[in-house]
Motif scaffolding. Sequence first.
Motif, mmCIF file in Angstrom:
data_model
loop_
_atom_site.group_PDB
_atom_site.id
_atom_site.type_symbol
_atom_site.label_atom_id
_atom_site.label_comp_id
_atom_site.label_asym_id
_atom_site.label_seq_id
_atom_site.Cartn_x
_atom_site.Cartn_y
_atom_site.Cartn_z
ATOM 1 N N GLN A 51 4.372 21.444 10.857
ATOM 2 C CA GLN A 51 4.698 21.558 12.269
ATOM 3 C C GLN A 51 5.010 20.194 12.875
ATOM 4 O O GLN A 51 5.889 20.062 13.742
ATOM 5 C CB GLN A 51 3.539 22.228 13.014
ATOM 6 N N ALA A 52 4.296 19.175 12.430
ATOM 7 C CA ALA A 52 4.558 17.822 12.923
ATOM 8 C C ALA A 52 5.954 17.349 12.520
ATOM 9 O O ALA A 52 6.670 16.727 13.325
ATOM 10 C CB ALA A 52 3.491 16.860 12.399
ATOM 11 N N TYR A 53 6.361 17.622 11.274
ATOM 12 C CA TYR A 53 7.714 17.256 10.832
ATOM 13 C C TYR A 53 8.764 18.012 11.640
ATOM 14 O O TYR A 53 9.804 17.452 12.023
ATOM 15 C CB TYR A 53 7.889 17.553 9.349
ATOM 16 N N LEU A 54 8.535 19.299 11.899
ATOM 17 C CA LEU A 54 9.504 20.083 12.652
ATOM 18 C C LEU A 54 9.617 19.578 14.095
ATOM 19 O O LEU A 54 10.709 19.571 14.682
ATOM 20 C CB LEU A 54 9.114 21.563 12.635
ATOM 21 N N ALA A 55 8.475 19.145 14.635
ATOM 22 C CA ALA A 55 8.524 18.563 15.978
ATOM 23 C C ALA A 55 9.342 17.284 15.982
ATOM 24 O O ALA A 55 10.134 17.024 16.918
ATOM 25 C CB ALA A 55 7.100 18.294 16.474
ATOM 26 N N LEU A 56 9.197 16.489 14.951
ATOM 27 C CA LEU A 56 9.998 15.270 14.829
ATOM 28 C C LEU A 56 11.479 15.599 14.717
ATOM 29 O O LEU A 56 12.338 14.912 15.283
ATOM 30 C CB LEU A 56 9.547 14.470 13.603
ATOM 31 N N ALA A 57 11.811 16.667 13.979
ATOM 32 C CA ALA A 57 13.207 17.074 13.825
ATOM 33 C C ALA A 57 13.807 17.482 15.162
ATOM 34 O O ALA A 57 14.976 17.172 15.464
ATOM 35 C CB ALA A 57 13.309 18.225 12.822
ATOM 36 N N SER A 58 13.021 18.173 15.970
ATOM 37 C CA SER A 58 13.524 18.615 17.277
ATOM 38 C C SER A 58 13.737 17.444 18.225
ATOM 39 O O SER A 58 14.651 17.467 19.067
ATOM 40 C CB SER A 58 12.539 19.610 17.901
ATOM 41 N N ALA A 59 12.905 16.426 18.081
ATOM 42 C CA ALA A 59 12.950 15.308 19.024
ATOM 43 C C ALA A 59 13.869 14.179 18.581
ATOM 44 O O ALA A 59 14.185 13.289 19.391
ATOM 45 C CB ALA A 59 11.540 14.759 19.241
ATOM 46 N N ASN A 60 14.307 14.174 17.310
ATOM 47 C CA ASN A 60 15.071 13.041 16.773
ATOM 48 C C ASN A 60 16.255 13.567 15.976
ATOM 49 O O ASN A 60 16.171 13.766 14.758
ATOM 50 C CB ASN A 60 14.187 12.161 15.896
ATOM 51 N N ALA A 61 17.365 13.772 16.643
ATOM 52 C CA ALA A 61 18.530 14.395 16.009
ATOM 53 C C ALA A 61 19.075 13.559 14.853
ATOM 54 O O ALA A 61 19.583 14.108 13.866
ATOM 55 C CB ALA A 61 19.617 14.613 17.060
ATOM 56 N N ALA A 62 18.958 12.237 14.941
ATOM 57 C CA ALA A 62 19.533 11.386 13.893
ATOM 58 C C ALA A 62 18.861 11.592 12.540
ATOM 59 O O ALA A 62 19.471 11.382 11.493
ATOM 60 C CB ALA A 62 19.442 9.918 14.308
ATOM 61 N N HIS A 63 17.581 11.986 12.551
ATOM 62 C CA HIS A 63 16.837 12.157 11.300
ATOM 63 C C HIS A 63 16.321 13.587 11.140
ATOM 64 O O HIS A 63 15.420 13.844 10.352
ATOM 65 C CB HIS A 63 15.656 11.187 11.263
ATOM 66 N N ALA A 64 16.909 14.495 11.876
ATOM 67 C CA ALA A 64 16.406 15.877 11.886
ATOM 68 C C ALA A 64 16.431 16.516 10.501
ATOM 69 O O ALA A 64 15.488 17.208 10.103
ATOM 70 C CB ALA A 64 17.217 16.717 12.874
ATOM 71 N N ASP A 65 17.495 16.269 9.742
ATOM 72 C CA ASP A 65 17.605 16.913 8.436
ATOM 73 C C ASP A 65 16.554 16.378 7.466
ATOM 74 O O ASP A 65 15.998 17.138 6.658
ATOM 75 C CB ASP A 65 19.013 16.702 7.871
#
Length: 623
Positions: free
Chosen positions: A60-74
């Motif tokens: 869930q923490a990684y997914l939250a990071l993906a939502s908040a940081n488009a440059a590194h979302a993948d």
Amino acid sequence: MPRLKGLSMRLYRAAGLALLISFALAACVPTATRRSPAEISAMQHADALRRQGQFEQAAQAYLALASANAAHADSYRLNAAETYRQEGELDRAAGVLADVRRARLADDEPVRLDLLRAEIALHHGDPRTALALTTQPGLHVPPALQLRLLELRARALDASGDPWGAARTRVQMDVDLSGLDRTQNQRQILDLLGRLGVAELQRRASAMTRADRMLPWVNEALSQQGITVANPQPELNQPVGTMLPGADANVREGYRMPSRIALLLPDTRDFARATSSIREGFFAAYADASRTHAPRAALRVYDSGGSADGAIKAYRQAVQDGAQLVIGPLTRAEVSAVIGQNPLPVPVLALNHPDDKAMPAANVTEFGLLPETEGAQAADHLIERGPHTAYVIISRDDFAQRAADAFKAELIARGGQVAAQASLPPGGVNFGNTIAGMDIAADDPDAAVFISMRPEQARLLVPQLRIRRIALPVFATSHIYAGSDDAGDDRDLDGVEFCDAPWLFDAQPGLPPHAGMAALLPAASGSAARLFAFGMDAWNLAPYLEWLRDHPGSYLPGATGQLTADQFGHVRRVMVWARFSDGVARPLTGSLQLDDTPSAAPPAALPVDSVPAPPTGTSGGTP
């Protein structure tokens, strides 16, 4: 869904360590994609949750990071999917991967994506996709992910109906694995090969060269199905115990002595003689080891009782008493019982092989004086001397039949052939009909005779070969020699060559002299001397077991032979060759070595003397 277990899980976690390290360095990327301090802190928090096994929270923490940081979302979504995989939630991992864009991944991330997709494909019963993902041409896989790739490729090949390909792939993995992972992988290899059936394995083995790394595995799979296979002499490159440059005078390469060792032997009437010889040899080597001033273990002997229950009880008591290595037990039934325990908390050096032919566990090493070893080395010796055709004459003892089977398998593998084979009846003294029925080519330069029997029978047989003008060289197993010289009776064996323990002839430097030991201890004389030597080697192997298994080609110069360990946990030995001359057995070389140089003198053919006919009546039989 339960968390994934076993080899796949451990390999994945090992690869995951490299992943987390690479993420820790992610701040060092070009300015356009540089992570902010807040993002780095959140990423480190997610990594910590993952390391702690809190997979749901980490994902869930990684997914939250993906939502908040488009440059590194993948990248973050890939991490979340891999974290779900560690939790065993492959379907959830697949859902996350659906939003990962491969073109936005960097470094090892595309490979990690492919590996995870391959595993998900296997999970969904699609081995074709998994195989395509793990066999892409030009695929560059970082070293940290190599084992993971091979594991998935092997599973895909197996699921695609290619057990041979799966086995070959797992053999690639074997050298880089250790402990439980290696044992599990090896068992899978043998299971895969076993599915091919005996005929197919034999066909494949016959087409292989000795350098083919699959050959030992095929032979082991055949052996587990009760088939006698060729058993070439092991490669010997470097002795253990080399003094380390610049180290303390007592530090030797590979030396790792446990602090406490338990010796398990049956203290019963049925095994009294064998137990006494092995135990005395063991303690003789222990005492002799004081010369090197190297650390020695504290020893304690336990009565294994000669039974499965007694051996298990003794093993458990030894573990409770703090043993770090258990040497023994002795009988096949005892060994089967002890090493069959799960778990096996303390490593075992078994002094025999179990009743079944299952491969030893990671912390089990098997050591025994096998007649098959002697038969195979006799075949190699015969070929190296020149002949390629053999006439086999053996007693009806079990050891002789096993030696003969191994001799034949190795001889054929070396391009030779067995022209005829016969067994001598117990108690007989006139073997004329047996010899005549074999139609031996008396003076064929390409032929020799192989025998395996006790001295009493050999002293009757060999003169009868001479009477019939059969002037072929004769090679034998150690059973022909009583362990001490008897020049009067053994003159009938002049010219016969046999393999045996080098310590009997003081052919291995660095060991206590045999004659001096035999004068002090009856257990070191006569035929008991081999078991005494066996006990010496059991002690001397103790500090080097791990090294021998992890370093192919390393060997211990031992009393029963040069000792090395194969990838299956079996101690193998190379023996010395001796020849009877004037009734005395003498080693062919001054010290133990492979006698395979082209310039080696050929064996003397049996002298065709005028000797009296053998007596008639009943002999004393075979002990």
